[in-house]
Scaffold this motif. Sequence first.
Motif, PDB file in Angstrom:
ATOM      1  N   VAL A 218     -49.048  27.114 -10.572  1.00  0.00           N
ATOM      2  CA  VAL A 218     -50.426  27.625 -10.655  1.00  0.00           C
ATOM      3  C   VAL A 218     -51.193  27.532  -9.334  1.00  0.00           C
ATOM      4  CG1 VAL A 218     -50.550  27.148 -13.119  1.00  0.00           C
ATOM      5  CG2 VAL A 218     -51.395  25.441 -11.490  1.00  0.00           C
ATOM      6  N   GLY A 219     -50.541  27.069  -8.273  1.00  0.00           N
ATOM      7  CA  GLY A 219     -51.172  27.116  -6.957  1.00  0.00           C
ATOM      8  C   GLY A 219     -52.052  25.949  -6.604  1.00  0.00           C
ATOM      9  N   LYS A 220     -51.825  24.783  -7.218  1.00  0.00           N
ATOM     10  CA  LYS A 220     -52.648  23.614  -6.900  1.00  0.00           C
ATOM     11  C   LYS A 220     -52.241  22.935  -5.599  1.00  0.00           C
ATOM     12  CE  LYS A 220     -54.178  22.389 -11.569  1.00  0.00           C
ATOM     13  NZ  LYS A 220     -54.270  21.301 -12.578  1.00  0.00           N
ATOM     14  N   ALA A 221     -51.073  23.284  -5.086  1.00  0.00           N
ATOM     15  CA  ALA A 221     -50.599  22.683  -3.837  1.00  0.00           C
ATOM     16  C   ALA A 221     -49.742  23.684  -3.082  1.00  0.00           C
ATOM     17  CB  ALA A 221     -49.801  21.414  -4.121  1.00  0.00           C
ATOM     18  N   ASP A 222     -49.644  23.478  -1.763  1.00  0.00           N
ATOM     19  CA  ASP A 222     -48.796  24.314  -0.919  1.00  0.00           C
ATOM     20  C   ASP A 222     -47.422  23.680  -0.706  1.00  0.00           C
ATOM     21  OD1 ASP A 222     -50.946  26.239  -0.292  1.00  0.00           O
ATOM     22  OD2 ASP A 222     -51.825  24.524   0.755  1.00  0.00           O
ATOM     23  N   VAL A 223     -47.364  22.357  -0.897  1.00  0.00           N
ATOM     24  CA  VAL A 223     -46.107  21.606  -0.798  1.00  0.00           C
ATOM     25  C   VAL A 223     -46.081  20.604  -1.944  1.00  0.00           C
ATOM     26  CG1 VAL A 223     -44.711  20.013   0.584  1.00  0.00           C
ATOM     27  CG2 VAL A 223     -46.056  21.805   1.721  1.00  0.00           C
ATOM     28  N   VAL A 224     -45.006  20.617  -2.723  1.00  0.00           N
ATOM     29  CA  VAL A 224     -44.835  19.641  -3.801  1.00  0.00           C
ATOM     30  C   VAL A 224     -43.618  18.789  -3.475  1.00  0.00           C
ATOM     31  CG1 VAL A 224     -44.380  19.278  -6.251  1.00  0.00           C
ATOM     32  CG2 VAL A 224     -45.909  21.127  -5.522  1.00  0.00           C
ATOM     33  N   VAL A 225     -43.829  17.473  -3.445  1.00  0.00           N
ATOM     34  CA  VAL A 225     -42.804  16.509  -3.060  1.00  0.00           C
ATOM     35  C   VAL A 225     -42.296  15.781  -4.298  1.00  0.00           C
ATOM     36  CG1 VAL A 225     -42.414  14.358  -1.809  1.00  0.00           C
ATOM     37  CG2 VAL A 225     -43.745  16.187  -0.747  1.00  0.00           C
ATOM     38  N   SER A 226     -40.981  15.539  -4.339  1.00  0.00           N
ATOM     39  CA  SER A 226     -40.403  14.806  -5.458  1.00  0.00           C
ATOM     40  C   SER A 226     -39.040  14.257  -5.057  1.00  0.00           C
ATOM     41  CB  SER A 226     -40.253  15.721  -6.672  1.00  0.00           C
ATOM     42  OG  SER A 226     -39.598  15.054  -7.742  1.00  0.00           O
ATOM     43  N   ASP A 227     -38.550  13.297  -5.860  1.00  0.00           N
ATOM     44  CA  ASP A 227     -37.150  12.898  -5.716  1.00  0.00           C
ATOM     45  C   ASP A 227     -36.274  14.023  -6.274  1.00  0.00           C
ATOM     46  OD1 ASP A 227     -36.166  11.947  -8.698  1.00  0.00           O
ATOM     47  OD2 ASP A 227     -38.308  11.614  -8.375  1.00  0.00           O
ATOM     48  N   GLY A 228     -35.036  14.084  -5.827  1.00  0.00           N
ATOM     49  CA  GLY A 228     -34.172  15.204  -6.173  1.00  0.00           C
ATOM     50  C   GLY A 228     -33.873  15.340  -7.647  1.00  0.00           C
ATOM     51  N   TRP A 229     -33.701  14.212  -8.347  1.00  0.00           N
ATOM     52  CA  TRP A 229     -33.370  14.278  -9.774  1.00  0.00           C
ATOM     53  C   TRP A 229     -34.520  14.902 -10.560  1.00  0.00           C
ATOM     54  CZ3 TRP A 229     -34.878  13.119 -14.613  1.00  0.00           C
ATOM     55  CH2 TRP A 229     -33.899  13.081 -15.615  1.00  0.00           C
ATOM     56  N   THR A 230     -35.734  14.389 -10.330  1.00  0.00           N
ATOM     57  CA  THR A 230     -36.898  14.873 -11.075  1.00  0.00           C
ATOM     58  C   THR A 230     -37.203  16.328 -10.742  1.00  0.00           C
ATOM     59  OG1 THR A 230     -37.821  12.631 -11.063  1.00  0.00           O
ATOM     60  CG2 THR A 230     -39.328  14.436 -11.577  1.00  0.00           C
ATOM     61  N   ALA A 231     -37.189  16.659  -9.455  1.00  0.00           N
ATOM     62  CA  ALA A 231     -37.524  18.020  -9.034  1.00  0.00           C
ATOM     63  C   ALA A 231     -36.532  19.029  -9.587  1.00  0.00           C
ATOM     64  CB  ALA A 231     -37.570  18.102  -7.508  1.00  0.00           C
ATOM     65  N   ASN A 232     -35.253  18.671  -9.569  1.00  0.00           N
ATOM     66  CA  ASN A 232     -34.236  19.591 -10.069  1.00  0.00           C
ATOM     67  C   ASN A 232     -34.362  19.786 -11.576  1.00  0.00           C
ATOM     68  OD1 ASN A 232     -31.191  20.078 -11.101  1.00  0.00           O
ATOM     69  ND2 ASN A 232     -31.436  20.899  -9.039  1.00  0.00           N
ATOM     70  N   ALA A 233     -34.622  18.704 -12.299  1.00  0.00           N
ATOM     71  CA  ALA A 233     -34.783  18.807 -13.748  1.00  0.00           C
ATOM     72  C   ALA A 233     -35.991  19.673 -14.098  1.00  0.00           C
ATOM     73  CB  ALA A 233     -34.939  17.415 -14.355  1.00  0.00           C
ATOM     74  N   ALA A 234     -37.109  19.461 -13.384  1.00  0.00           N
ATOM     75  CA  ALA A 234     -38.310  20.258 -13.643  1.00  0.00           C
ATOM     76  C   ALA A 234     -38.081  21.721 -13.298  1.00  0.00           C
ATOM     77  CB  ALA A 234     -39.486  19.698 -12.841  1.00  0.00           C
ATOM     78  N   LEU A 235     -37.360  21.977 -12.204  1.00  0.00           N
ATOM     79  CA  LEU A 235     -37.080  23.350 -11.788  1.00  0.00           C
ATOM     80  C   LEU A 235     -36.224  24.072 -12.825  1.00  0.00           C
ATOM     81  CD1 LEU A 235     -37.168  25.606  -9.678  1.00  0.00           C
ATOM     82  CD2 LEU A 235     -35.213  24.523  -8.548  1.00  0.00           C
ATOM     83  N   LYS A 236     -35.182  23.411 -13.308  1.00  0.00           N
ATOM     84  CA  LYS A 236     -34.309  24.049 -14.288  1.00  0.00           C
ATOM     85  C   LYS A 236     -35.021  24.270 -15.615  1.00  0.00           C
ATOM     86  CE  LYS A 236     -29.960  22.577 -12.226  1.00  0.00           C
ATOM     87  NZ  LYS A 236     -28.768  21.706 -12.302  1.00  0.00           N
ATOM     88  N   ALA A 237     -35.925  23.345 -15.990  1.00  0.00           N
ATOM     89  CA  ALA A 237     -36.707  23.534 -17.213  1.00  0.00           C
ATOM     90  C   ALA A 237     -37.638  24.740 -17.074  1.00  0.00           C
ATOM     91  CB  ALA A 237     -37.518  22.275 -17.516  1.00  0.00           C
TER      92      ALA A 237
END
Length: 343
Positions: A218-237
Amino acid sequence: MKIAVDAMGGDNAPQAIIAGVERARDQYPDLEFQLFGDPAKVKPLIKNSERLTLLATTEEITMGEEPVRAIRRKKDSSIVRAARAVKEGSADAFFSAGNTGAVLAAGIFIVGRIKGIDRPGLTSILPITQPGAARQSFVYLDTGANAESKERNLVQYGYLGKFYAENVLGVANPRIALLNNGAEEDKGDQLHKAVWQQLNAAADLNFVGNIESGDLLVGKADVVVSDGWTANAALKATEGTAKMMLILIKDGILTGGLRAKLGYLLLKPVFHQIGKKMSASTYGGAVLLGLKAPVVKTHGSSDATAVANTISQIRTMLSSGVIEKTVDFFGRQAVVDKQAKNE
């Protein structure tokens, strides 16, 4: 600018790879390409050899192979040879649509990490879907290079994402957010709470706090930082939800009778526009940030358009000097850390 290309990697290789490379070559006169692959399969597909050099390889790393073992055993594979061309300085960047793990391993063990970077992060460019948003995309890392991360790694991702957003996407003073299970400051486990404090204390980062996975697009940030496990799970969801919505819409049109089909015909341009915005081919490939040169991996199912768009992305990385700026920053940071340690 010379780009080393793994011509054999990907579901549609080498046809889509060569077609995309030639399209990018015709569009950008300042690019040259080294194509690594089986000459018997690659050469017949080349329509115009201008600024294309075919370098013969005898091995391929398939999608199912164990990455580290594969790059160690298959020294004459297209992935290893292309990465080595960057390591040895005959090419400026490495591009592949092949085995993701092998590309990451080749990037880390052959191309090499920037001094001061502990763990490079796989970086994706995702669309912003909020109507009226000032920007069309944002930087998201680490999307899977590291299953486990330490506080220092996530803070470094904040800086890597910042440099990429500034130099490649042209975002001034990009907003940095931390992916968490709540927007409040005290949310998350000890790792995320500690990272929040460090990002918030960094005077040279425009840190805007936590962001929930439901707000990624939704555009709340220009860069979103995460650990790889969490970011990948959220991306696939997120990807899975988008695919399911498309299936439901298609089913509704097919089973909705004449009125639904007429409605689809009227809205077909809108669906096409949405599809283009959400397509991975629009935004290029995933970049392994934190290496000494651009290493970019696009989807295995990429077509010629996706390949050409990814090459455009690599060209911007090279011409903007984002790698050199990153090397300079972390080099200076290493000196400061060493001085502080000695004191």
